[in-house]
Each structure stands twice: as structure tokens, then as C-alpha cells.
Design a protein around this motif. Structure first.
Motif, PDB file in Angstrom:
ATOM      1  N   GLY A   1      -6.695   6.462   8.512  1.00  0.00           N
ATOM      2  CA  GLY A   1      -5.418   6.470   8.043  1.00  0.00           C
ATOM      3  C   GLY A   1      -5.316   6.968   6.482  1.00  0.00           C
ATOM      4  O   GLY A   1      -6.060   6.301   5.744  1.00  0.00           O
TER       5      GLY A   1
ATOM      6  N   MET B   1     -13.199   2.094   2.198  1.00  0.00           N
ATOM      7  CA  MET B   1     -12.271   2.368   1.358  1.00  0.00           C
ATOM      8  C   MET B   1     -12.823   3.450   0.430  1.00  0.00           C
ATOM      9  O   MET B   1     -14.231   3.421   0.248  1.00  0.00           O
ATOM     10  CB  MET B   1     -11.633   1.096   0.781  1.00  0.00           C
TER      11      MET B   1
ATOM     12  N   ALA C   1       0.636  -1.164  -0.032  1.00  0.00           N
ATOM     13  CA  ALA C   1      -0.046   0.030  -0.009  1.00  0.00           C
ATOM     14  C   ALA C   1       0.844   1.190  -0.072  1.00  0.00           C
ATOM     15  O   ALA C   1       0.294   2.219   0.774  1.00  0.00           O
ATOM     16  CB  ALA C   1      -0.965   0.135   1.228  1.00  0.00           C
TER      17      ALA C   1
ATOM     18  N   ASP D   1      -3.462  -5.179  -2.330  1.00  0.00           N
ATOM     19  CA  ASP D   1      -3.750  -6.654  -2.834  1.00  0.00           C
ATOM     20  C   ASP D   1      -4.542  -6.560  -3.938  1.00  0.00           C
ATOM     21  O   ASP D   1      -5.790  -5.836  -3.869  1.00  0.00           O
ATOM     22  CB  ASP D   1      -4.183  -7.518  -1.581  1.00  0.00           C
TER      23      ASP D   1
ATOM     24  N   MET E   1      -5.209   8.878  -0.436  1.00  0.00           N
ATOM     25  CA  MET E   1      -5.875   7.677  -0.424  1.00  0.00           C
ATOM     26  C   MET E   1      -5.799   7.430   1.222  1.00  0.00           C
ATOM     27  O   MET E   1      -4.963   7.259   1.807  1.00  0.00           O
ATOM     28  CB  MET E   1      -4.984   6.642  -0.939  1.00  0.00           C
TER      29      MET E   1
HETATM   30  C1  LIG Z   1      -8.835   1.194  -5.843  1.00  0.00           C
HETATM   31  S1  LIG Z   1      -8.692   0.922  -4.284  1.00  0.00           S
HETATM   32  C2  LIG Z   1      -7.211  -0.149  -4.175  1.00  0.00           C
HETATM   33  C3  LIG Z   1      -7.211  -1.025  -2.920  1.00  0.00           C
HETATM   34  C4  LIG Z   1      -6.048  -2.049  -3.007  1.00  0.00           C
HETATM   35  N1  LIG Z   1      -6.017  -2.870  -3.988  1.00  0.00           N
HETATM   36  C5  LIG Z   1      -5.733  -2.558  -1.381  1.00  0.00           C
HETATM   37  O1  LIG Z   1      -5.552  -3.707  -1.365  1.00  0.00           O
HETATM   38  O2  LIG Z   1      -5.547  -1.597  -0.392  1.00  0.00           O
HETATM   39  C6  LIG Z   1      -8.290   2.479  -3.645  1.00  0.00           C
HETATM   40  C7  LIG Z   1      -8.538   2.701  -2.007  1.00  0.00           C
HETATM   41  O3  LIG Z   1      -7.561   2.094  -1.386  1.00  0.00           O
HETATM   42  C8  LIG Z   1      -7.373   2.785  -0.288  1.00  0.00           C
HETATM   43  N2  LIG Z   1      -5.831   2.885   0.121  1.00  0.00           N
HETATM   44  C9  LIG Z   1      -5.012   2.469  -0.719  1.00  0.00           C
HETATM   45  N3  LIG Z   1      -3.783   2.680  -0.297  1.00  0.00           N
HETATM   46  C10 LIG Z   1      -3.983   3.408   1.041  1.00  0.00           C
HETATM   47  C11 LIG Z   1      -2.883   3.735   1.884  1.00  0.00           C
HETATM   48  N4  LIG Z   1      -1.794   3.538   1.854  1.00  0.00           N
HETATM   49  N5  LIG Z   1      -3.767   4.045   3.083  1.00  0.00           N
HETATM   50  C12 LIG Z   1      -5.169   4.240   3.446  1.00  0.00           C
HETATM   51  N6  LIG Z   1      -5.820   3.926   2.204  1.00  0.00           N
HETATM   52  C13 LIG Z   1      -5.213   3.053   0.889  1.00  0.00           C
HETATM   53  C14 LIG Z   1      -7.957   3.924  -0.322  1.00  0.00           C
HETATM   54  O4  LIG Z   1      -9.271   3.815   0.475  1.00  0.00           O
HETATM   55  C15 LIG Z   1      -8.077   4.062  -1.628  1.00  0.00           C
HETATM   56  O5  LIG Z   1      -9.403   4.807  -1.865  1.00  0.00           O
END
Ligand SMILES: C[S@@+](CC[C@H](N)C(=O)[O-])C[C@H]1O[C@@H](n2cnc3c(N)ncnc32)[C@H](O)[C@@H]1O
Length: 252
Positions: A205, A185, A11, A114, A242
């Protein structure tokens, strides 16, 4: 037969990359990316950093990037809009695989977090398989998701003893009100503002697990304005944000 690896890269922290992912990265000739939006620069920079950090110097590989189609906002139904968008992505990726990956080559998609969570790569690959135009086998290498990164940073388990955890999006938060523990999310609108602040604790977070991490934990009612403020400032500073949060219903 072509081989496609779908590799979860964590992430936002290069150290999230697992040993299984490192082995997989070292098999790849072509990395495919399909990105858009303001996060693109940072996300691609992280992908490149991961490759240069973990791929043996004697191996050669290249990146092939396509412009992501834009969702047609004129289509009013959310599901129909996403369906049309995925259809366009299928066409683009199928063409990229055919034209850029040799018939016995190995390509990869580096997926944020993931691949099992709010990511369309696997659905799109399934559709390409079903069309039968460009045959390939594919494997998934799991990554640390933002949900795990959030829980680790707050040092909390997601579920209460024997309890359930519901994972949803900001758009669907209103439908999850009956749940005791909800991970949210994809919430660009701060949907938590609509909930009764005294009824929940939150563990929030942004950029969780990375060097830019921002964390807040406590009573929702006391934090929601601050979270919105911090979120807005972070987005203004980096161009993208994010964030993910757990909402935990308080005991009556
Ligand atoms: C398209 S989704 C992808 C999720 C990704 N496949 C996962 O496993 O975390 C994008 C969302 O993931 C979350 N996200 C991704 N990276 C993040 C991080 N480092 N910290 C907090 N939320 C995160 C946020 O809610 C964001 O809007």
C-alpha cells in the motif's frame, strides 16, 4: 518547566487523529516542525489542516519551523551518518525549544503515524534531556501507524495464528529472509525485487489510509513489476511516495 507533547497524527488521513490527540492538540502553544524533502509541502499542509480542524477557534497557537540538516553522504557508514545527522538535529531542536517556547509553555511535535516506529523525535528529545540545558517534561500520544493503516485497508491481520511479525526496512530486508511474515517500510529501492516471487504473497500500500491510497495484493512474482511501476508513477505525480508492504511466506 516546559512541557513537550509528541503527538502521533496518523498516516495521512486527518480522521486517524484520536480523541486523545485532539485533547493534546488543544493544550499546545507552539508546534515545532523539522522537515525536509519533497513531501514537506503536503505533510505540513496536513499538520495545519489537523490543527485547524481539531483545535478550538478561541485558542491561539503558532508553528515554528526549522530547516532540517542534510545527511552528509560523504560519511560512508550508515550508522555514523545517521548519528551525525541526529546530533545536528539535537542542537537545532534544543535551540528552538529554548528560544521559542516560554519556560512554562507547552510545545508539540506532530509525528507522522506513530512516534514508536521509524521516527527519531523521541530519541532526539532523550538526548536533549540528557544534555540538561533546556529542562522539560514530555508525553507521548500514540497515533495510527502506516502499518495499521495498511492492515486495515487490506482487511488482514498482520500475524498468522500465534505467529510473529517482523518489521524492518528495505535496506535490511535481505536479513529477514528467514521470517514468515515481514512488514517492510522505508523501501525506496523496491528491495522486494530481490526475493523469489513464488515464495511470497504481498500486501502492498502507498498513501495507505488516505484519499490517495493505492493498494495491491497477491503473489509477489505476479505483482512486483506492477508495484514498481505504480510506485514510480505515483512519485512522479505527487513528488513523493510513502509505501509499506507485508510479505507473507507461502505455505509449501
Ligand atoms: C520515517 S517512516 C515513519 C513511519 C511512521 N512513524 C509510522 O508510524 O507509520 C516513513 C515510512 O513510513 C511508511 N509510511 C508512512 N505513511 C505511509 C502511508 N500512508 N502508507 C504507506 N506507508 C507509509 C513508509 O514505509 C515510509 O517510508
Amino acid at each position: 518547566m516546559r512541557t513537550i507533547l509528541v503527538i502521533g497524527i496518523g498516516a495521512g488521513n486527518p480522521e486517524h487523529v484520536t480523541m486523545q490527540a485532539v485533547h493534546a492538540l488543544n493544550e499546545v502553544e507552539v508546534f515545532f516542525t523539522l522537515d525536509k524533502g519533497s513531501a514537506k509541502g503536503d505533510l505540513n499542509a496536513l499538520r495545519r489542516e489537523i490543527c485547524s480542524r481539531y483545535i478550538a477557534p478561541e485558542r491561539s497557537y503558532r508553528f515554528v519551523e526549522a530547516r532540517d540538516p542534510v545527511r552528509d553522504e560523504k560519511v560512508t557508514s550508515y550508522d555514523a551518518r545517521v548519528e551525525a545527522w541526529h546530533g545536528e538535529r539535537v542542537e537545532i531542536l534544543e535551540r528552538m525549544l529554548r528560544e521559542e517556547l516560554p519556560e512554562h509553555g507547552t510545545g508539540a511535535f506532530l509525528v507522522w503515524g506513530d512516534p514508536s516506529l521509524y521516527d527519531s523525535t523521541l530519541r532526539i528529545l532523550d538526548r536533549i534531556v540528557a544534555r540538561g540545558q533546556v529542562p522539560f517534561v514530555h508525553r507521548v500520544i500514540p497515533g495510527i501507524s502506516s502499518v495499521q493503516a495498511l492492515a486495515a485497508s487490506h482487511r488482514i491481520p498482520l500475524n498468522r495464528i500465534g505467529g510473529a511479525v517482523h518489521i524492518t526496512t528495505g535496506r535490511k530486508l535481505a536479513e529477514a529472509r528467514a521470517q514468515e511474515d515481514v512488514v517492510v517500510m522505508l523501501d525506496g529501492e523496491c528491495a522486494f525485487k530481490q526475493l523469489p516471487g513464488d515464495a511470497y504473497d504481498t500486501y502492498w500500500g502507498a498513501y495507505a489510509g488516505s484519499e490517495h491510497e493505492l493498494l495491491r495484493a497477491g503473489r509477489l512474482g505476479e505483482l512486483r513489476e506492477e508495484i514498481e511501476r505504480v510506485r514510480t508513477a505515483a512519485r512522479a505525480q505527487r513528488g513523493w511516495v510513502m509505501d509499506t508492504y507485508l510479505l507473507r511466506k507461502r505455505e509449501p
